[in-house]
Design an enzyme around this catalytic site. Structure first.
Site, PDB file in Angstrom:
ATOM      1  N   LYS A 133      -5.339   7.138  11.171  1.00 53.43           N
ATOM      2  CA  LYS A 133      -6.791   7.108  11.401  1.00 53.43           C
ATOM      3  C   LYS A 133      -7.171   7.430  12.833  1.00 53.43           C
ATOM      4  O   LYS A 133      -8.336   7.668  13.128  1.00 53.43           O
ATOM      5  CB  LYS A 133      -7.363   5.748  10.999  1.00 53.43           C
ATOM      6  CG  LYS A 133      -7.453   5.581   9.505  1.00 53.43           C
ATOM      7  CD  LYS A 133      -8.283   4.393   9.153  1.00 53.43           C
ATOM      8  CE  LYS A 133      -8.439   4.245   7.674  1.00 53.43           C
ATOM      9  NZ  LYS A 133      -9.170   3.028   7.338  1.00 53.43           N
ATOM     10  N   ASP A 149       1.338   3.139   4.645  1.00 59.42           N
ATOM     11  CA  ASP A 149       0.238   3.928   4.099  1.00 59.42           C
ATOM     12  C   ASP A 149      -0.722   4.395   5.188  1.00 59.42           C
ATOM     13  O   ASP A 149      -0.981   5.587   5.319  1.00 59.42           O
ATOM     14  CB  ASP A 149      -0.491   3.167   2.986  1.00 59.42           C
ATOM     15  CG  ASP A 149      -0.967   1.779   3.386  1.00 59.42           C
ATOM     16  OD1 ASP A 149      -0.691   1.336   4.528  1.00 59.42           O
ATOM     17  OD2 ASP A 149      -1.605   1.105   2.558  1.00 59.42           O
ATOM     18  N   ASP A 168      -3.715   2.371  11.587  1.00 60.33           N
ATOM     19  CA  ASP A 168      -5.010   2.238  12.254  1.00 60.33           C
ATOM     20  C   ASP A 168      -4.846   1.359  13.485  1.00 60.33           C
ATOM     21  O   ASP A 168      -4.592   1.863  14.559  1.00 60.33           O
ATOM     22  CB  ASP A 168      -6.123   1.781  11.305  1.00 60.33           C
ATOM     23  CG  ASP A 168      -5.739   0.631  10.395  1.00 60.33           C
ATOM     24  OD1 ASP A 168      -4.808  -0.135  10.705  1.00 60.33           O
ATOM     25  OD2 ASP A 168      -6.390   0.482   9.352  1.00 60.33           O
ATOM     26  N   GLY A 191      -2.377  -0.438  14.237  1.00 61.37           N
ATOM     27  CA  GLY A 191      -0.981  -0.334  14.662  1.00 61.37           C
ATOM     28  C   GLY A 191      -0.214  -1.636  14.594  1.00 61.37           C
ATOM     29  O   GLY A 191       1.007  -1.651  14.764  1.00 61.37           O
ATOM     30  N   GLY A 205       0.769  -1.239   0.000  1.00 61.49           N
ATOM     31  CA  GLY A 205       0.000   0.000   0.000  1.00 61.49           C
ATOM     32  C   GLY A 205       0.796   1.282   0.000  1.00 61.49           C
ATOM     33  O   GLY A 205       0.318   2.307  -0.468  1.00 61.49           O
ATOM     34  N   ASP A 222      -5.616  -0.152  -1.845  1.00 61.91           N
ATOM     35  CA  ASP A 222      -6.545  -0.891  -2.679  1.00 61.91           C
ATOM     36  C   ASP A 222      -7.652  -1.561  -1.893  1.00 61.91           C
ATOM     37  O   ASP A 222      -7.632  -1.587  -0.666  1.00 61.91           O
ATOM     38  CB  ASP A 222      -5.784  -1.977  -3.438  1.00 61.91           C
ATOM     39  CG  ASP A 222      -5.422  -3.167  -2.548  1.00 61.91           C
ATOM     40  OD1 ASP A 222      -5.695  -4.310  -2.945  1.00 61.91           O
ATOM     41  OD2 ASP A 222      -4.868  -2.965  -1.443  1.00 61.91           O
ATOM     42  N   ARG A 270      -5.399   1.197  -6.806  1.00 66.13           N
ATOM     43  CA  ARG A 270      -4.080   1.688  -6.384  1.00 66.13           C
ATOM     44  C   ARG A 270      -3.612   2.863  -7.241  1.00 66.13           C
ATOM     45  O   ARG A 270      -2.857   3.704  -6.790  1.00 66.13           O
ATOM     46  CB  ARG A 270      -3.033   0.572  -6.455  1.00 66.13           C
ATOM     47  CG  ARG A 270      -3.210  -0.524  -5.429  1.00 66.13           C
ATOM     48  CD  ARG A 270      -2.011  -1.479  -5.481  1.00 66.13           C
ATOM     49  NE  ARG A 270      -2.242  -2.699  -4.755  1.00 66.13           N
ATOM     50  CZ  ARG A 270      -2.076  -2.852  -3.439  1.00 66.13           C
ATOM     51  NH1 ARG A 270      -1.683  -1.835  -2.708  1.00 66.13           N
ATOM     52  NH2 ARG A 270      -2.300  -4.020  -2.856  1.00 66.13           N
ATOM     53  N   THR A 287       0.640  -3.732  12.102  1.00 64.78           N
ATOM     54  CA  THR A 287       1.636  -3.879  11.043  1.00 64.78           C
ATOM     55  C   THR A 287       2.871  -3.042  11.332  1.00 64.78           C
ATOM     56  O   THR A 287       3.998  -3.533  11.260  1.00 64.78           O
ATOM     57  CB  THR A 287       1.040  -3.489   9.665  1.00 64.78           C
ATOM     58  OG1 THR A 287      -0.087  -4.336   9.407  1.00 64.78           O
ATOM     59  CG2 THR A 287       2.056  -3.650   8.561  1.00 64.78           C
TER      60      THR A 287
END
Length: 180
Positions: A136, A105, A108, A110, A46, A164, A170, A112
């Site tokens: 976010k 990207d 939210d 957290g 992303g 995506d 994308r 990842t």
């Protein structure tokens, strides 16, 4: 503003112009810290458009980092996180004693970004910072805040500018949300 694509309307949240202006500011903020031995690590997929534009802005600000890529996934083809982060493609470069900026990207849950930060830390990076296109400010599953952030985003599912749904949208030059 909205665009229509294959039966979906897409409402623009952040325009291409707003994004590019903000990236110049982010690049100046990063350059002001004079990072040495810098390795920029976009978390794919992303962040690839954001990372490319940010890298060009960093170049214009006088910063010439090395770049490597890390592919992680917690979404797969879904609109919601599975809660499990998987490494799909690992780094080629050694991070030991490097200043690493992880680029993602959306922040939210957290999971990842925290997973990537822990991974890079365990491998011996001297300093780890994070840079996200969108924060976010949703209820985080883990405690993490970005060091650099382009925009605070409403808590809606977003597409475009590299992001995506089911491998589509994308290519859009803006960040938007699908309007069903």
């Amino acid at each position: 503003m909205s665009n229509t694509d294959v039966g979906h309307s897409i409402e623009t949240i952040f325009s291409a112009g707003e994004i590019l202006s903000r990236l110049q500011v982010l690049a100046q903020e990063i350059a002001a810290k004079r990072p040495e031995n810098l390795l920029v690590v976009p978390i794919l997929k992303g962040s690839f458009v954001f990372a490319a534009d940010l890298l060009r802005a960093l170049h214009a600000a006088g910063i010439a980092p090395e770049v490597d890529f890390l592919t992680l996934s917690s979404y797969r083809k879904s609109r919601s996180s599975s809660g499990q982060v998987s490494i799909l493609r690992d780094l080629d470069l050694d991070v030991q004693q490097r200043h690493v900026i992880l680029i993602d990207d959306v922040l939210d849950s957290g999971r990842t970004l925290a997973f990537a930060k822990d991974l890079i830390s365990a491998r011996g990076a001297a300093k780890i910072e994070t840079c996200v296109l969108l924060d976010k400010r949703a209820a985080r599953a883990v405690s993490i805040e970005p060091d650099y952030c382009a925009f605070t985003c409403p808590d809606v599912f977003v597409v475009g500018y590299g992001m995506d749904v089911g491998h589509r949208y994308r290519e859009l030059p803006f960040v938007g949300r699908l309007v069903d």
